[in-house]
Design a protein around this motif. Structure first.
Motif, mmCIF file in Angstrom:
data_model
loop_
_atom_site.group_PDB
_atom_site.id
_atom_site.type_symbol
_atom_site.label_atom_id
_atom_site.label_comp_id
_atom_site.label_asym_id
_atom_site.label_seq_id
_atom_site.Cartn_x
_atom_site.Cartn_y
_atom_site.Cartn_z
ATOM 1 N N GLY A 169 -0.116 -5.896 1.979
ATOM 2 C CA GLY A 169 1.088 -6.345 1.278
ATOM 3 C C GLY A 169 0.885 -7.689 0.598
ATOM 4 N N GLU A 210 0.691 -10.754 2.914
ATOM 5 C CA GLU A 210 1.784 -10.947 3.864
ATOM 6 C C GLU A 210 1.231 -11.011 5.288
ATOM 7 O OE1 GLU A 210 4.597 -7.849 5.141
ATOM 8 O OE2 GLU A 210 4.088 -6.814 3.287
ATOM 9 N N THR A 212 8.048 0.420 3.110
ATOM 10 C CA THR A 212 8.252 1.839 2.800
ATOM 11 C C THR A 212 9.551 2.000 2.022
ATOM 12 O OG1 THR A 212 7.095 2.499 4.791
ATOM 13 C CG2 THR A 212 8.498 4.158 3.787
ATOM 14 N N GLY A 229 0.083 5.133 10.282
ATOM 15 C CA GLY A 229 -0.153 6.123 9.233
ATOM 16 C C GLY A 229 -1.330 5.739 8.351
ATOM 17 N N PHE A 234 0.806 -1.227 0.000
ATOM 18 C CA PHE A 234 0.000 0.000 0.000
ATOM 19 C C PHE A 234 0.833 1.267 0.000
ATOM 20 C CE2 PHE A 234 0.368 1.702 4.349
ATOM 21 C CZ PHE A 234 1.005 0.658 4.999
ATOM 22 N N THR A 280 10.264 -0.927 8.044
ATOM 23 C CA THR A 280 10.262 -2.364 8.286
ATOM 24 C C THR A 280 10.291 -3.103 6.937
ATOM 25 O OG1 THR A 280 7.849 -2.350 8.425
ATOM 26 C CG2 THR A 280 9.052 -2.209 10.502
ATOM 27 N N ALA A 284 6.448 -6.481 9.373
ATOM 28 C CA ALA A 284 6.019 -5.175 8.847
ATOM 29 C C ALA A 284 5.423 -4.308 9.944
ATOM 30 C CB ALA A 284 5.001 -5.372 7.728
ATOM 31 N N GLY A 303 0.529 -0.483 12.480
ATOM 32 C CA GLY A 303 1.950 -0.529 12.842
ATOM 33 C C GLY A 303 2.346 0.842 13.345
HETATM 34 N N1 F0G Z 1 1.000 -3.771 6.603
HETATM 35 C C1 F0G Z 1 2.173 -3.761 5.969
HETATM 36 C C2 F0G Z 1 2.406 -4.792 4.921
HETATM 37 C C3 F0G Z 1 3.150 -2.782 6.276
HETATM 38 O O1 F0G Z 1 4.295 -2.770 5.619
HETATM 39 C C4 F0G Z 1 2.878 -1.843 7.297
HETATM 40 C C5 F0G Z 1 3.856 -0.827 7.663
HETATM 41 C C6 F0G Z 1 1.629 -1.913 7.923
HETATM 42 C C7 F0G Z 1 0.729 -2.880 7.559
HETATM 43 C C8 F0G Z 1 1.240 -0.953 8.976
HETATM 44 O O2 F0G Z 1 0.911 0.286 8.438
HETATM 45 O O3 F0G Z 1 2.534 1.647 9.709
HETATM 46 O O4 F0G Z 1 0.695 2.704 8.412
HETATM 47 O O5 F0G Z 1 0.196 1.410 10.493
HETATM 48 N N2 F0G Z 1 5.031 -0.784 7.221
HETATM 49 C C9 F0G Z 1 5.979 0.315 7.445
HETATM 50 C C10 F0G Z 1 7.225 0.123 6.614
HETATM 51 C C11 F0G Z 1 6.183 0.701 8.833
HETATM 52 O O6 F0G Z 1 8.281 0.652 6.976
HETATM 53 O O7 F0G Z 1 7.148 -0.516 5.575
HETATM 54 P P1 F0G Z 1 1.091 1.594 9.309
#
Ligand code: F0G
Length: 451
Positions: free
Chosen positions: A399, A368, A161, A264, A133, A158, A322, A261
């Motif tokens: 993801g 994922e 991003t 955002g 996303f 993670t 993630a 996570g």
């Molecule tokens: N799902 C996936 C696959 C993610 O990569 C993330 C966050 C989240 C959920 C959570 O989203 O942070 O907006 O609440 N990944 C970040 C990264 C932190 O660095 O890729 P969120």
């Protein structure tokens, strides 16, 4: 520290302003750490022109429909197609796009039977160009980074991003710096950043440590930060909700469920829902719920133990790497939109995540581990009576399955979760690979065994 002004070449500055989420201070420019100059809290983007003339809902809907027939790059983007609700560019040539958005909305018939919620959908953000996303926010924020004249962009991550940022930086002719926790992100995500040419640093800390360091860095060096603290990211991520409602022909679902996570994405989707309601694009509000892993449950604890008044941080641990985050930056924004939409916040165990991921995989679409918390969370919300059997529910799958093959392989081989009773109950969902002699007989016997 240099600043990120709204008034840069190609940008229409009168269209938006930065507003502090705590003290509501308005400004035309933001510092590189995207924090309020008065009180230090996070900024969001606001559209002052809407106060005088609100965009007309019917006109917006028909404009967006018509743009689907256009072949201009800006219209082929499933993000910029909704540019009427985004910070404006004077010159559409400025846009850095990989045709992000345009993600499918799938029915989940098997999961619907399992949960007892027949109208169950998945909005699959893993079908974006870099398979998460993040691309929806990145196209907007990377575009504004380039407009502001930055040569370098940077993020803590993670994994997703960083993959997305590296791709958009490369497309936009910028350099990118990635800070990731060493050993705690999947190789798939790391390999994307490498291939897209990022300078990739694996730091001996966790995500929260990487983000802290990035915050210090942007105060010292002319790099543009592309974490979701950057409010342009959230504007792009808002379009998930616009595209979803358009796909549902503006029939409002009862529930939208997202993983949490750094928080955002939930903040962005919530902002979109509030704006859509304000503009009359939707007649009622879906409930937006956030699901976290039990081992990374900062928002759950913040709401339960501190009434949402102060953040309770945690030392994060989960195989859903993630969302292995203990100090989520956007917790206030997320708490606000949960409250405003009447959504819930739940946590799910490692076993529940693995089970839900296999169940989504069995639908032939997969996701994922972090995305699978949505299905696991839905089961809890149904048991609690918060989600009713006749509700329409949308899970946001953030993801792609291929983002974390180690998790999937370890699950199917039985190499994770230990041998306890709860884990053994998942055996029917496991499909381990079978090593055989290369003989017809061996393959025929295997076929019979599974018949
Ligand atoms: N799902 C996936 C696959 C993610 O990569 C993330 C966050 C989240 C959920 C959570 O989203 O942070 O907006 O609440 N990944 C970040 C990264 C932190 O660095 O890729 P969120």
């Amino acid at each position: 520290m240099s600043s990120v002004p709204a008034s840069t070449p190609g940008v229409r500055p009168e269209n938006f302003q930065f507003r502090c989420i705590a003290c509501a201070h308005l400004s035309d420019a933001a510092s590189q750490d995207f924090r309020c100059g008065q009180c230090g809290d996070l900024l969001e983007i606001t559209y002052p022109t809407w106060q005088k003339t609100k965009p007309d809902a019917a006109t917006l809907k028909s404009t967006w429909r018509e743009r689907r027939l256009s072949s201009r790059p800006i219209d082929l983007s499933g993000v910029w197609r909704y540019r009427d609700l985004l910070p404006a560019l004077d010159d559409e040539q400025q846009v850095i796009t990989l045709r992000e958005g345009n993600t499918p909305l799938y029915e989940l018939p098997q999961c619907a039977r399992l949960t007892g919620v027949p109208r169950l959908f998945a909005k699959h953000q893993g079908m974006n160009p870099t398979a998460s996303f993040k691309d929806a926010g990145m196209t907007v924020a990377a575009t504004f980074a380039r407009c502001a004249g930055f040569r370098w962009v940077a993020c803590a991550s993670t994994g997703n991003t960083s993959a997305s940022m590296a791709a958009y930086a490369a497309r936009g002719g910028m350099r990118s710096l990635v800070l990731v926790p060493e050993g705690k992100i999947s190789w798939s995500k790391l390999s994307q950043a490498l291939d897209y040419g990022a300078v990739t640093c694996q730091l001996r800390t966790d995500f929260d440590g990487c983000l802290r360091l990035l915050q210090e860095l942007v105060r010292k060096a002319p790099v543009y930060q592309l974490n979701s603290i950057n409010p342009f990211r959230l504007e792009g991520q808002k379009t998930l909700a616009l595209e979803l409602l358009e796909q549902l022909e503006w029939q409002v679902p009862d529930h939208i469920i997202v993983p949490g996570g750094n928080l955002g994405n939930s903040s962005a989707i919530g902002k979109a829902l509030l704006e859509m309601s304000d503009l009359g694009l939707i007649a009622r509000m879906p409930k937006l719920s956030v699901i976290q892993a039990e081992g990374a449950n900062a928002l759950v604890r913040t709401l339960r133990e501190a009434g949402g008044k102060r953040l309770i941080t945690v030392a994060p641990e989960t195989r859903a790497t993630a969302i292995r985050i203990g100090n989520p930056a956007s917790w206030k924004k997320a708490a606000h939109v949960l409250d405003a939409t009447g959504g819930a916040c739940e946590q799910v165990s490692e076993v529940e995540i693995a089970q839900a991921k296999a169940e989504i995989g069995a639908e032939g679409i997969g996701c994922e581990p972090a995305s699978a918390v949505t299905l696991a969370g839905l089961k809890k919300l149904v048991n609690q009576g918060f989600v009713k059997p006749d509700d329409t529910v949308v899970l946001v799958l953030t993801g792609n399955l291929l983002k974390d093959p180690d998790f999937t392989i370890d699950f199917h081989r039985g190499d994770m979760l230990g041998g306890g009773q709860e884990a053994s109950a998942l055996d029917p969902l496991r499909h381990p690979p079978i090593v055989l002699d290369a003989s017809l007989d061996a393959v025929m016997r295997t076929l019979e065994r599974f018949n």
